[in-house]
Design a protein around this motif. Structure first.
Motif, mmCIF file in Angstrom:
data_model
loop_
_atom_site.group_PDB
_atom_site.id
_atom_site.type_symbol
_atom_site.label_atom_id
_atom_site.label_comp_id
_atom_site.label_asym_id
_atom_site.label_seq_id
_atom_site.Cartn_x
_atom_site.Cartn_y
_atom_site.Cartn_z
ATOM 1 N N CYS A 13 46.462 57.487 54.341
ATOM 2 C CA CYS A 13 45.335 58.248 54.575
ATOM 3 C C CYS A 13 44.188 57.593 53.798
ATOM 4 C CB CYS A 13 45.074 59.690 54.027
ATOM 5 S SG CYS A 13 46.204 60.785 55.415
ATOM 6 N N SER A 14 44.416 56.976 52.451
ATOM 7 C CA SER A 14 43.488 56.259 51.905
ATOM 8 C C SER A 14 43.238 54.974 52.646
ATOM 9 C CB SER A 14 43.727 56.219 50.268
ATOM 10 O OG SER A 14 45.078 55.235 50.166
ATOM 11 N N GLY A 35 42.137 59.846 51.362
ATOM 12 C CA GLY A 35 43.562 60.489 50.950
ATOM 13 C C GLY A 35 43.161 61.791 50.214
ATOM 14 N N CYS A 36 44.395 62.026 50.075
ATOM 15 C CA CYS A 36 44.310 63.633 49.314
ATOM 16 C C CYS A 36 43.719 63.484 47.766
ATOM 17 C CB CYS A 36 45.724 64.089 48.927
ATOM 18 S SG CYS A 36 46.812 64.209 50.619
ATOM 19 N N ASN A 37 42.472 63.889 47.682
ATOM 20 C CA ASN A 37 41.556 63.462 46.609
ATOM 21 C C ASN A 37 41.997 64.151 45.415
ATOM 22 O OD1 ASN A 37 39.101 63.035 45.294
ATOM 23 N ND2 ASN A 37 38.487 64.930 45.344
ATOM 24 N N ASN A 39 45.443 64.847 44.432
ATOM 25 C CA ASN A 39 46.677 64.200 43.951
ATOM 26 C C ASN A 39 46.290 62.631 43.542
ATOM 27 O OD1 ASN A 39 48.128 66.208 44.487
ATOM 28 N ND2 ASN A 39 48.455 65.742 46.826
ATOM 29 N N LEU A 40 45.274 62.138 44.155
ATOM 30 C CA LEU A 40 45.103 60.578 43.863
ATOM 31 C C LEU A 40 44.078 60.754 42.484
ATOM 32 C CD1 LEU A 40 44.496 59.393 47.562
ATOM 33 C CD2 LEU A 40 46.408 59.228 46.060
ATOM 34 N N CYS A 64 55.631 59.362 51.913
ATOM 35 C CA CYS A 64 54.623 60.680 52.359
ATOM 36 C C CYS A 64 55.318 61.067 53.642
ATOM 37 C CB CYS A 64 53.346 60.026 52.152
ATOM 38 S SG CYS A 64 52.178 61.540 52.684
ATOM 39 N N SER A 70 53.513 55.529 51.033
ATOM 40 C CA SER A 70 52.799 56.574 50.625
ATOM 41 C C SER A 70 51.525 56.044 49.866
ATOM 42 C CB SER A 70 53.433 57.450 49.573
ATOM 43 O OG SER A 70 53.664 56.819 48.445
ATOM 44 N N CYS A 71 50.367 56.822 49.444
ATOM 45 C CA CYS A 71 49.396 56.030 48.609
ATOM 46 C C CYS A 71 49.923 55.480 47.441
ATOM 47 C CB CYS A 71 48.345 57.176 48.446
ATOM 48 S SG CYS A 71 47.428 57.491 49.821
#
Length: 88
Positions: A13-14, A35-37, A39-40, A64, A70-71
């Motif tokens: 996603c990122s 991405g998942c703000n 978590n990142l 993921c 995954s990121c």
């Protein structure tokens, strides 16, 4: 002195990973775009000031959901590329 690196992750996603490496190859100012703000941002805090190759080793292979990456795994690839560029 630090050197900034930018990496375009794939299959996550990122859309961009940016960070700095200092003269001792320690990571600073890690930022993900997209991405998942939460978590990142947490990953950024956890790796701040840590030795890059160790971070890459820990995160490599993390997946993921059904994705083969995954990121965090993409960050390991970004770090490996940055370290190779720094040596060259």
């Amino acid at each position: 002195m630090t050197q900034e690196f930018t990496y375009r992750p794939k299959m996550v996603c990122s859309t961009e990973i940016t960070f700095e490496l200092d003269n001792e190859n320690k990571i600073h100012n890690l930022r993900f775009r997209g991405g998942c703000n939460g978590n990142l941002k947490a990953i950024g805090r956890l790796v701040e000031g840590q030795e890059a190759s160790k971070v890459s080793e820990i995160l490599r292979g993390n997946t993921c959901g059904p994705r083969p990456t995954s990121c965090a795994d993409q960050l390991s690839k970004a770090i490996d590329q940055a370290l190779a560029e720094k040596i060259a």
